[in-house]
Design a protein around this motif. Structure first.
Motif, PDB file in Angstrom:
ATOM      1  N   ILE A  41      44.553  -4.003 -53.300  1.00  0.00           N
ATOM      2  CA  ILE A  41      44.201  -5.189 -52.509  1.00  0.00           C
ATOM      3  C   ILE A  41      44.953  -6.406 -53.048  1.00  0.00           C
ATOM      4  O   ILE A  41      45.477  -7.227 -52.289  1.00  0.00           O
ATOM      5  CB  ILE A  41      42.664  -5.392 -52.510  1.00  0.00           C
ATOM      6  N   LYS A  42      45.027  -6.483 -54.369  1.00  0.00           N
ATOM      7  CA  LYS A  42      45.750  -7.597 -55.002  1.00  0.00           C
ATOM      8  C   LYS A  42      47.216  -7.588 -54.541  1.00  0.00           C
ATOM      9  O   LYS A  42      47.794  -8.631 -54.209  1.00  0.00           O
ATOM     10  CB  LYS A  42      45.674  -7.416 -56.529  1.00  0.00           C
ATOM     11  N   MET A  43      47.787  -6.390 -54.493  1.00  0.00           N
ATOM     12  CA  MET A  43      49.194  -6.285 -54.093  1.00  0.00           C
ATOM     13  C   MET A  43      49.410  -6.581 -52.631  1.00  0.00           C
ATOM     14  O   MET A  43      50.385  -7.223 -52.253  1.00  0.00           O
ATOM     15  CB  MET A  43      49.702  -4.886 -54.401  1.00  0.00           C
ATOM     16  N   SER A  44      48.496  -6.103 -51.790  1.00  0.00           N
ATOM     17  CA  SER A  44      48.689  -6.360 -50.358  1.00  0.00           C
ATOM     18  C   SER A  44      48.538  -7.854 -50.085  1.00  0.00           C
ATOM     19  O   SER A  44      49.218  -8.404 -49.215  1.00  0.00           O
ATOM     20  CB  SER A  44      47.749  -5.516 -49.501  1.00  0.00           C
TER      21      SER A  44
ATOM     22  N   ILE B 124      61.432   4.769 -43.120  1.00  0.00           N
ATOM     23  CA  ILE B 124      60.316   3.836 -43.338  1.00  0.00           C
ATOM     24  C   ILE B 124      60.418   3.114 -44.672  1.00  0.00           C
ATOM     25  O   ILE B 124      60.741   3.695 -45.694  1.00  0.00           O
ATOM     26  CB  ILE B 124      58.972   4.595 -43.357  1.00  0.00           C
ATOM     27  N   LEU B 125      60.084   1.828 -44.657  1.00  0.00           N
ATOM     28  CA  LEU B 125      59.913   1.060 -45.887  1.00  0.00           C
ATOM     29  C   LEU B 125      58.505   0.491 -45.849  1.00  0.00           C
ATOM     30  O   LEU B 125      58.010   0.131 -44.792  1.00  0.00           O
ATOM     31  CB  LEU B 125      60.932  -0.075 -45.952  1.00  0.00           C
ATOM     32  N   ARG B 126      57.856   0.442 -46.985  1.00  0.00           N
ATOM     33  CA  ARG B 126      56.482  -0.061 -47.004  1.00  0.00           C
ATOM     34  C   ARG B 126      56.444  -1.570 -46.910  1.00  0.00           C
ATOM     35  O   ARG B 126      57.271  -2.255 -47.462  1.00  0.00           O
ATOM     36  CB  ARG B 126      55.764   0.361 -48.286  1.00  0.00           C
ATOM     37  N   GLY B 127      55.425  -2.082 -46.221  1.00  0.00           N
ATOM     38  CA  GLY B 127      55.184  -3.527 -46.194  1.00  0.00           C
ATOM     39  C   GLY B 127      55.852  -4.225 -45.033  1.00  0.00           C
ATOM     40  O   GLY B 127      56.601  -3.693 -44.282  1.00  0.00           O
TER      41      GLY B 127
ATOM     42  N   ARG C  15      62.496  -6.470 -62.037  1.00  0.00           N
ATOM     43  CA  ARG C  15      61.865  -7.645 -61.413  1.00  0.00           C
ATOM     44  C   ARG C  15      62.483  -8.011 -60.059  1.00  0.00           C
ATOM     45  O   ARG C  15      62.187  -9.062 -59.489  1.00  0.00           O
ATOM     46  CB  ARG C  15      61.945  -8.857 -62.352  1.00  0.00           C
ATOM     47  N   MET C  16      63.337  -7.140 -59.568  1.00  0.00           N
ATOM     48  CA  MET C  16      63.989  -7.444 -58.282  1.00  0.00           C
ATOM     49  C   MET C  16      63.143  -6.981 -57.099  1.00  0.00           C
ATOM     50  O   MET C  16      62.615  -5.868 -57.120  1.00  0.00           O
ATOM     51  CB  MET C  16      65.355  -6.750 -58.218  1.00  0.00           C
ATOM     52  N   PRO C  17      63.034  -7.826 -56.045  1.00  0.00           N
ATOM     53  CA  PRO C  17      62.306  -7.361 -54.851  1.00  0.00           C
ATOM     54  C   PRO C  17      63.030  -6.158 -54.236  1.00  0.00           C
ATOM     55  O   PRO C  17      64.268  -6.119 -54.222  1.00  0.00           O
ATOM     56  CB  PRO C  17      62.357  -8.557 -53.901  1.00  0.00           C
ATOM     57  N   VAL C  18      62.270  -5.223 -53.743  1.00  0.00           N
ATOM     58  CA  VAL C  18      62.849  -3.979 -53.215  1.00  0.00           C
ATOM     59  C   VAL C  18      63.833  -4.273 -52.072  1.00  0.00           C
ATOM     60  O   VAL C  18      64.844  -3.600 -51.923  1.00  0.00           O
ATOM     61  CB  VAL C  18      61.717  -3.029 -52.752  1.00  0.00           C
TER      62      VAL C  18
ATOM     63  N   HIS D 207      58.648  -6.167 -49.841  1.00  0.00           N
ATOM     64  CA  HIS D 207      58.811  -7.583 -50.204  1.00  0.00           C
ATOM     65  C   HIS D 207      58.564  -7.866 -51.689  1.00  0.00           C
ATOM     66  O   HIS D 207      58.833  -8.960 -52.160  1.00  0.00           O
ATOM     67  CB  HIS D 207      57.855  -8.460 -49.388  1.00  0.00           C
ATOM     68  N   LEU D 208      58.015  -6.899 -52.398  1.00  0.00           N
ATOM     69  CA  LEU D 208      57.597  -7.160 -53.792  1.00  0.00           C
ATOM     70  C   LEU D 208      58.585  -6.575 -54.802  1.00  0.00           C
ATOM     71  O   LEU D 208      59.353  -5.666 -54.479  1.00  0.00           O
ATOM     72  CB  LEU D 208      56.212  -6.570 -54.026  1.00  0.00           C
ATOM     73  N   PRO D 209      58.552  -7.105 -56.043  1.00  0.00           N
ATOM     74  CA  PRO D 209      59.442  -6.558 -57.078  1.00  0.00           C
ATOM     75  C   PRO D 209      59.103  -5.097 -57.395  1.00  0.00           C
ATOM     76  O   PRO D 209      57.969  -4.660 -57.199  1.00  0.00           O
ATOM     77  CB  PRO D 209      59.154  -7.441 -58.295  1.00  0.00           C
TER      78      PRO D 209
END
Lengths: 263, 304
Positions: free
Chosen positions: A13-16, A260-263, B143-146, B104-106
């Motif tokens: 949840i923190k990550m989403s 597919i890529l997540r997010g 630490r790089m965003p995907v 979008h995240l590292p």
């Protein structure tokens, strides 16, 4: 075991949420405009209640509580379980559900919790404020309101799971899931008192929107113990039934081969 | 004798689609038909076949993504359709076209979540990441965003992610798809090392014959969901190879490449009819693996 799952879901949840905050400007705009949208809806109903005072016995305060409960329930879903419903329906339809099946945590909650929408914060703030100013939440009723809120969240989740599970049984049903969600929101948006007789029976049984919009206000207004017990039992049956339906359907899942890529 | 960690028996998977507007009839497509095979611990198996042969469906069946229509399978002693959670701890899966990293995240965030999913303490996960990042040369991507990673970098991170929980079996579905030569080399070297040093069992599907040659010892060819051939890479080259290439180097430095079929002509008769005057060097070569596989795809039934 349960401890480990909590740890994972807390991090998920923190990550989403972090992902939803990755685009900061969009985050704040959606939050603010969600509050504005809720207030515009409320002003419309305020004008209506100024003319008619009550609708089938419901005052504007009752309507405010119902709207507050609906909106805050919706916000919990949007903030913590937004993967359920339309997103999951799309993933199932497109065969993009593999990742959740390959990972050890609970499939249904893993998929549900991996999306968070910032607009939910706007709804959460509005919903809590509406319930607080409705006058129905007092020191004496706080406990029961909390139970009603939990039941409403569970009912909402159950309905989202059922609408998601449709996609296992029917092909190309993601659009149907979305339409049914609109119907659901539409029914929730009106004062519960306009639904009488058979319509009310349907809404608290087969299409259980009434468990979120009609019964909680009636329970709080009239303090009906039987309705309260019915709500608890119906919530439990609905929640367990929706999970059962989802896992039965999962056996029919057909994976796809889209990139597919997540997010 | 090494332990068999993948045991597949009479696996069958059908898909149904409906046809017709008013009187609907179901159309059945058999993606996998009575497939049986086994893989020993530490073995690297190349699972090959033309497009639509049923390779990915088989991998998805064995990794608990799909339920079979009939048949059984045991992966490290577990039934994939009854012990999904326990199996997930023992296997690592990489789909070339799918990502388990958050866009979008590292990279570190995705690894932190995976560590929680597999119940790995953070310090252990960190140590494992260091190990994997050194081997895969991805340390600076932490630490790089995907979304900022190249395809090759992302794929190396995907492999690291699927090995974070130290699985004993690794399923790779076209892991080198779209990668450049160097990225492919790093991946192949890594997989080879992983199998030889850690005893990881690898089941790999690929259309790139170099993946098969460099990483695997055994090849299983399927077509139309049926097993066509199960042999070692070495035997594939010798047994299914009648064609030979002969390279002749002339005194002036020019080279000539000739070919002949050993089933139709003996080496002796070929050399006899070839003009060997002016020749300083001669090399007889097997055709590349790609050619053998292409021949098998075309005339697959002949080898069943």
């Amino acid at each position: 075991m349960a401890d480990r799952q909590y740890h994972f879901f807390f991090r998920l949840i923190k990550m989403s949420m972090k992902q939803s905050y990755a685009l900061k400007a969009a985050f704040w705009l959606r939050l603010i405009f969600m509050i504005v949208s809720d207030l515009i809806m409320l002003i419309g109903w305020y004008v209506m209640f100024q003319s008619f005072h009550t609708i089938n016995g419901w005052s504007f305060e009752d309507f405010m509580f119902m709207s507050g409960l609906n909106i805050s329930t919706f916000s919990i879903w949007t903030l913590f379980f937004r993967g359920g419903g339309t997103y999951m329906a799309q993933w199932i339809q497109n065969g993009e559900f593999d990742h959740f099946l390959l990972s050890p945590p609970n499939v249904l909650f893993h998929a549900s919790c991996c999306v968070s929408e910032p607009a939910g914060w706007g709804d959460f703030i509005t919903g809590i404020c509406l319930m607080a100013v409705s006058g129905l939440v007092t020191f004496n009723t706080f406990g029961i309101v909390l139970i009603l809120f939990i039941c409403a969240v569970l009912c909402f989740l159950s309905i989202s799971f059922i609408l998601t599970a449709i996609n296992f049984y029917f092909k190309n049903a993601a659009d149907l899931t979305e339409r049914l969600f609109y119907v659901f929101f539409c029914i929730c948006g009106y004062p519960g008192s306009i639904y009488t007789d058979w319509a009310k029976v349907i809404l608290i049984t087969v299409f259980p929107v009434g468990l979120i919009s009609i019964l909680p206000v009636e329970i709080l207004k009239n303090m009906q113990f039987s309705s309260f017990v019915y709500l608890l039992c119906a919530t439990a049956v609905l929640f367990l039934g929706s999970i059962f339906l989802f896992y039965r359907g999962l056996r029919r899942y057909e994976s796809g081969n889209r990139t597919i890529l997540r997010g | 004798m090494p332990k068999e960690v993948i045991l597949v028996d009479q696996l069958f998977k059908s898909f149904y689609s409906s046809k017709g507007w008013f009187r609907k009839s179901l159309v059945k497509t058999d993606a996998v038909k009575n497939l049986s095979f086994s893989v020993c611990a530490g073995e690297c198996l190349a699972f090959i076949g033309p497009n639509g042969a049923g390779k990915s469906t088989t991998v998805k069946l064995l990794t608990s993504v799909l339920y079979p229509t009939s048949g059984t399978a045991l992966i490290d002693g577990l039934n994939p359709w009854k012990n999904r959670c326990a199996l997930a701890h023992r296997i690592g899966v990489v789909f070339g076209q799918r990502s388990q990293l958050w866009y979008h995240l590292p990279v570190c965030d995705s690894f932190s979540l995976l560590a929680a999913a597999y119940d790995i303490p953070d310090h252990v996960a960190q140590k494992k990441w260091k190990e994997l990042s050194e081997m895969l040369n991805i340390g600076r991507l932490w630490r790089m965003p995907v979304k900022q990673l190249s395809l090759g970098q992302r794929m190396r991170c995907e492999i690291a992610a699927s090995l974070l929980h130290s699985p004993s079996i690794l399923f790779l579905d076209e892991p080198t798809i779209g990668l450049d030569v160097e990225a492919k080399r790093i991946l192949r070297d890594f997989l080879k090392k992983e199998a030889s040093e850690n005893g990881t069992t690898i089941l790999l599907t690929s259309h790139d014959t170099e993946d098969i040659e460099k990483v695997c010892q055994r090849v299983l060819l399927i077509n139309n969901g049926t097993k066509m051939l199960d042999t070692s890479v070495q035997r594939l080259k010798t047994d299914f190879l009648s064609k030979k290439y002969v390279r002749l180097i002339k005194t002036n430095g020019d080279s000539v490449r000739l070919s002949f079929d050993t089933h139709k002509q003996s080496v002796q008769s070929f050399l006899k009819q070839t003009d060997l005057n002016d020749i300083t060097d001669i090399t007889i070569e097997n055709p590349p693996l790609e050619e053998i596989i292409r021949a098998l795809y075309i005339g697959g039934e002949a080898y069943a």
